[in-house]
Design a protein around this motif. Structure first.
Motif, short mmCIF file in Angstrom:
data_model
loop_
_atom_site.label_atom_id
_atom_site.label_comp_id
_atom_site.label_asym_id
_atom_site.label_seq_id
_atom_site.Cartn_x
_atom_site.Cartn_y
_atom_site.Cartn_z
N ARG A 128 0.85 -1.54 0.01
CA ARG A 128 0.12 0.24 0.00
C ARG A 128 1.24 1.36 0.14
O ARG A 128 0.19 2.13 -0.63
N ILE A 136 -3.76 4.58 -7.94
CA ILE A 136 -4.56 3.71 -8.82
C ILE A 136 -6.02 3.82 -7.94
O ILE A 136 -6.83 3.54 -8.40
N LYS A 137 -5.70 3.65 -6.86
CA LYS A 137 -6.83 4.14 -5.74
C LYS A 137 -7.73 5.29 -5.88
O LYS A 137 -8.74 5.64 -5.70
N THR A 191 -8.64 -0.05 -2.72
CA THR A 191 -8.50 0.41 -4.17
C THR A 191 -9.87 0.73 -4.03
O THR A 191 -10.48 2.25 -4.16
#
Length: 362
Positions: A128, A136-137, A191
């Motif tokens: 993370r 991306i998240k 995500t």
């Protein structure tokens, strides 16, 4: 200098060294205790890492009688539950290595005790901390894809089967799913905001691990080296999840998010026989969408960084100690990750779809 945060290490295996390496880079942290169930091993670890202020123990419960601000739990999977419960009840904040536990029931109790004691239960998912994982998240959470209805994730190694405690069900609880699969799950679920899983239909096998041609400890190998699952979530979302320690293939493919407005493809950064899994690297990110009726692929520039994601994980835990919490990666969130792994193993054993029930923790 202000307060010195006193840390204990439970379990002195390979991953414990990475914890020590990271803690030693933080000025206001001191490792004062190490425990390991093998007599003399904690003292050997202390000497090897030059932990001059640390005391060795053969029983973690004795170490927990010390004045400690937090503990890193680096034991084999089967010991995660009891050492975590004991640490929380002793009033210590916990930095726990993945996977969270062996069973869902254990994970539920661990979260309950964390809430009862008011002590952090932080789970170690270091990928993370790659800024590109955050990118991306951010793209998904800001609606760039529209409603996400299908996700495909996982990681496959051409050859990458560990040995020792990793391949024994009585110690590890599970194989590839618990070792590398939980990382892939966290990539997708974090995500998406960790949606609630409802059902899972899964298949697992261990054709490679149990074959002496491919593994020197084949006679002792009794966990899965391959698994695949379809997971249904609330809000009409489906996840296709697959993981492999060994296979006759170069890759199990990219992680994909399919949305009503766009789709996103994410390639892992690691390559080679032991590559292809989510260990903190992102290889490339692409968005597929339509512009004025034309099919368009947009390459998302990656963030260039020199961060050690493992060190960032430990630094974030210490930051939470300084600030009084909350846990950066809280157990109640990873409970859903553990519930999926539990469902996969139940479904594989019964050869049918199973429901996932997560009790209300409160």
């Amino acid at each position: 200098m202000g307060k010195i945060f006193r840390i204990g290490i439970i379990g002195s295996g390979g991953i414990a060294g990475e914890h020590v390496r990271a803690y030693k880079r933080i000025e206001d942290v001191e490792i004062v205790g190490v425990s390991d169930i093998l007599p003399g091993r904690a003292d050997e670890f202390i000497k090897r890492w030059d932990l001059q202020q640390a005391k060795g123990f053969d029983d973690h419960r004795q170490m927990l009688e010390m004045e400690l601000d937090g503990v890193s739990i680096c034991t084999p999977n089967v010991a995660h539950y009891q050492t975590t419960i004991d640490s929380l009840r002793a009033g210590k904040h916990v930095m726990l290595e993945k996977p969270m536990s062996v069973t869902l029931e254990q994970a539920v109790e661990m979260v309950q005790v964390s809430k009862q004691t008011g002590k952090m239960l932080n789970i170690g998912f270091q990928p993370r901390y790659d800024p590109n994982m955050s990118l991306i998240k951010d793209l998904v959470q800001k609606g760039q894809l529209g409603k996400v209805y299908y996700v495909e994730t996982g990681g496959g190694r051409r050859r990458g089967m560990p040995g020792g405690t990793f391949i024994r069900q009585d110690i590890a609880g599970a194989g590839a799913m618990a070792d590398i699969g939980c990382y892939s799950l966290d990539l997708a679920l974090n995500t998406l905001g960790y949606p609630k899983p409802l059902t899972v239909s899964a298949y697992t096998s261990n054709y490679f691990g149990t074959n002496p041609k491919y593994h020197p400890e084949a006679a002792r190998f009794d966990v899965e080296d391959f698994g695949v699952a379809i997971v249904r979530f609330e809000n009409d979302l489906v996840l296709n999840f697959k993981t492999s320690w060994a296979m006759h293939m170069d890759t199990l493919g990219a992680t994909m998010f399919l949305g009503t407005d766009a789709g996103m493809k994410v390639l892992p950064g690691s390559k080679g026989p032991w590559g292809g899994v989510w260990d903190g690297n992102v290889g490339a990110v692409s968005i597929f969408h339509d512009i004025q009726g034309h099919h368009t692929e947009s390459i998302i520039p990656l963030i260039d960084h020199k961060l050690s994601v493992f060190e960032e994980k430990i630094k974030d835990f210490v930051r939470a100690l300084r600030e009084g919490g909350p846990a950066p990666i809280p157990g109640e969130q990873i409970l859903r990750n553990q519930a999926i792994l539990d469902g996969i193993l139940r479904s594989s054993e019964t050869k049918r779809e199973v429901e996932i029930h997560i009790p209300d923790i409160g």
